[in-house]
Design a protein around this motif. Structure first.
Motif, PDB file in Angstrom:
ATOM      1  N   LYS A   6      18.544  30.037   9.209  1.00  0.00           N
ATOM      2  CA  LYS A   6      19.907  30.404   8.836  1.00  0.00           C
ATOM      3  C   LYS A   6      20.580  31.071  10.028  1.00  0.00           C
ATOM      4  O   LYS A   6      19.944  31.811  10.778  1.00  0.00           O
ATOM      5  CB  LYS A   6      19.911  31.351   7.636  1.00  0.00           C
ATOM      6  N   VAL A   7      21.869  30.798  10.177  1.00  0.00           N
ATOM      7  CA  VAL A   7      22.660  31.392  11.248  1.00  0.00           C
ATOM      8  C   VAL A   7      23.730  32.259  10.607  1.00  0.00           C
ATOM      9  O   VAL A   7      24.632  31.752   9.935  1.00  0.00           O
ATOM     10  CB  VAL A   7      23.300  30.315  12.147  1.00  0.00           C
ATOM     11  N   ASP A   8      23.582  33.565  10.778  1.00  0.00           N
ATOM     12  CA  ASP A   8      24.490  34.532  10.149  1.00  0.00           C
ATOM     13  C   ASP A   8      24.572  34.287   8.641  1.00  0.00           C
ATOM     14  O   ASP A   8      25.653  34.330   8.037  1.00  0.00           O
ATOM     15  CB  ASP A   8      25.876  34.454  10.787  1.00  0.00           C
ATOM     16  N   GLY A   9      23.422  33.987   8.040  1.00  0.00           N
ATOM     17  CA  GLY A   9      23.328  33.798   6.601  1.00  0.00           C
ATOM     18  C   GLY A   9      23.607  32.393   6.110  1.00  0.00           C
ATOM     19  O   GLY A   9      23.439  32.100   4.924  1.00  0.00           O
ATOM     20  N   LYS A  10      24.009  31.502   6.997  1.00  0.00           N
ATOM     21  CA  LYS A  10      24.363  30.141   6.608  1.00  0.00           C
ATOM     22  C   LYS A  10      23.256  29.182   7.027  1.00  0.00           C
ATOM     23  O   LYS A  10      22.792  29.225   8.166  1.00  0.00           O
ATOM     24  CB  LYS A  10      25.677  29.743   7.280  1.00  0.00           C
ATOM     25  N   MET A  12      25.613  23.845   9.611  1.00  0.00           N
ATOM     26  CA  MET A  12      26.266  24.335  10.827  1.00  0.00           C
ATOM     27  C   MET A  12      26.813  23.218  11.708  1.00  0.00           C
ATOM     28  O   MET A  12      27.384  23.475  12.764  1.00  0.00           O
ATOM     29  CB  MET A  12      25.279  25.187  11.637  1.00  0.00           C
ATOM     30  N   GLY A  13      26.646  21.971  11.287  1.00  0.00           N
ATOM     31  CA  GLY A  13      27.207  20.858  12.050  1.00  0.00           C
ATOM     32  C   GLY A  13      26.441  20.512  13.313  1.00  0.00           C
ATOM     33  O   GLY A  13      27.001  19.897  14.234  1.00  0.00           O
ATOM     34  N   LEU A  14      25.175  20.882  13.364  1.00  0.00           N
ATOM     35  CA  LEU A  14      24.353  20.580  14.538  1.00  0.00           C
ATOM     36  C   LEU A  14      23.878  19.132  14.462  1.00  0.00           C
ATOM     37  O   LEU A  14      23.270  18.720  13.471  1.00  0.00           O
ATOM     38  CB  LEU A  14      23.149  21.527  14.586  1.00  0.00           C
ATOM     39  N   SER A  15      24.152  18.358  15.498  1.00  0.00           N
ATOM     40  CA  SER A  15      23.759  16.948  15.484  1.00  0.00           C
ATOM     41  C   SER A  15      22.254  16.806  15.641  1.00  0.00           C
ATOM     42  O   SER A  15      21.572  17.701  16.164  1.00  0.00           O
ATOM     43  CB  SER A  15      24.458  16.195  16.618  1.00  0.00           C
ATOM     44  N   ALA A  16      21.735  15.671  15.202  1.00  0.00           N
ATOM     45  CA  ALA A  16      20.303  15.402  15.327  1.00  0.00           C
ATOM     46  C   ALA A  16      19.885  15.379  16.794  1.00  0.00           C
ATOM     47  O   ALA A  16      18.800  15.858  17.156  1.00  0.00           O
ATOM     48  CB  ALA A  16      19.958  14.074  14.658  1.00  0.00           C
ATOM     49  N   GLU A  17      20.752  14.834  17.641  1.00  0.00           N
ATOM     50  CA  GLU A  17      20.438  14.766  19.072  1.00  0.00           C
ATOM     51  C   GLU A  17      20.351  16.157  19.680  1.00  0.00           C
ATOM     52  O   GLU A  17      19.446  16.444  20.472  1.00  0.00           O
ATOM     53  CB  GLU A  17      21.504  13.943  19.805  1.00  0.00           C
TER      54      GLU A  17
END
Length: 223
Positions: A192-196, A201-206
């Motif tokens: 989790k990033v800041d609770g999310k 978080m929209g991080l691509s697979a690449e």
């Protein structure tokens, strides 16, 4: 200075960069005034001894030796960074044969000279394997020996904090599993990033694959 204990602390590999930093850190934190510096390379450990003496820490008893019997006898706590260093182009596994031999000898010295030691920390690569080797040869109980355990996870945590521009402690659940080496497993499901959740978080697979690679290869980036 006030110290947590007066028991003997042995720093193995004290002539190296990590070992010498451990000596200074132990004194600055007030762990114990009685510290023995041990290394097989006399000029290196002698130089560290001189530097520590010239820091003029009050009330301390710092000694050095290249004799294992003198070093280990009476030690209640031991920190060892006394393995061969990883060089450019090497994996942690490349260190396995030589450093496991060193770890076995380290464990044998504990069993022979200080079987009443309270706790031992092993921090030379590949740390998970060298620690297990030292544990077997020393005859200690598993809860008496600690190895480098969190570094890969904190590398993952750091990479994600930089990626999303948050403080590192805002990244939670960043854990790696398996060996401290090329075959470690890096998972995103609990992060989790800041609770999310990381999945939101929209991080691509690449990009995730790049971060995983950075985590696994973190040590080589520092060399």
């Amino acid at each position: 200075m006030n110290f947590l204990t007066n028991d003997k602390l042995l720093i193995v590999g004290a002539g190296g960069m990590i070992g010498s930093n451990m000596v200074q850190s132990a004194l600055m934190l007030g762990l114990t005034p009685n510290i023995c510096l041990y290394d097989i390379y006399e000029p290196g450990v002698h130089g560290v001894f001189d530097e520590i003496q010239q820091c003029a820490f009050p009330g301390v008893n710092v000694t050095y030796t290249v004799n294992p019997e003198e070093a280990f006898t009476g030690a209640k706590y031991i920190i060892s960074s006394g393995g061969a260093p990883r060089k450019e182009g090497m994996t942690r596994e490349d260190l396995l044969k030589g450093n496991c031999k060193i770890a076995a000898e380290f464990g044998d010295n504990i069993k022979k000279y200080c079987p009443e030691v309270e706790h031992v920390v092993v921090i030379f690569n590949p740390a998970d394997v060298t620690a297990l080797t030292a544990l077997i040869h020393s005859g200690l109980k598993p809860n008496q020996l600690t190895s480098l355990a969190a570094l890969d996870s904190t590398r993952l945590q750091q990479a994600l904090a930089l990626e999303f521009g948050v403080q590192q402690d805002k990244v939670t659940g960043a854990h790696t599993y398996g060996g401290h080496g090329e075959q470690m497993a890096v998972f995103a499901s609990q992060v989790k990033v800041d609770g999310k959740p990381l999945s939101e978080m929209g991080l691509s697979a690449e990009r995730w694959e790049e971060i995983k690679h950075h985590t696994v290869q973190g040590g080589s980036n520092i060399i």
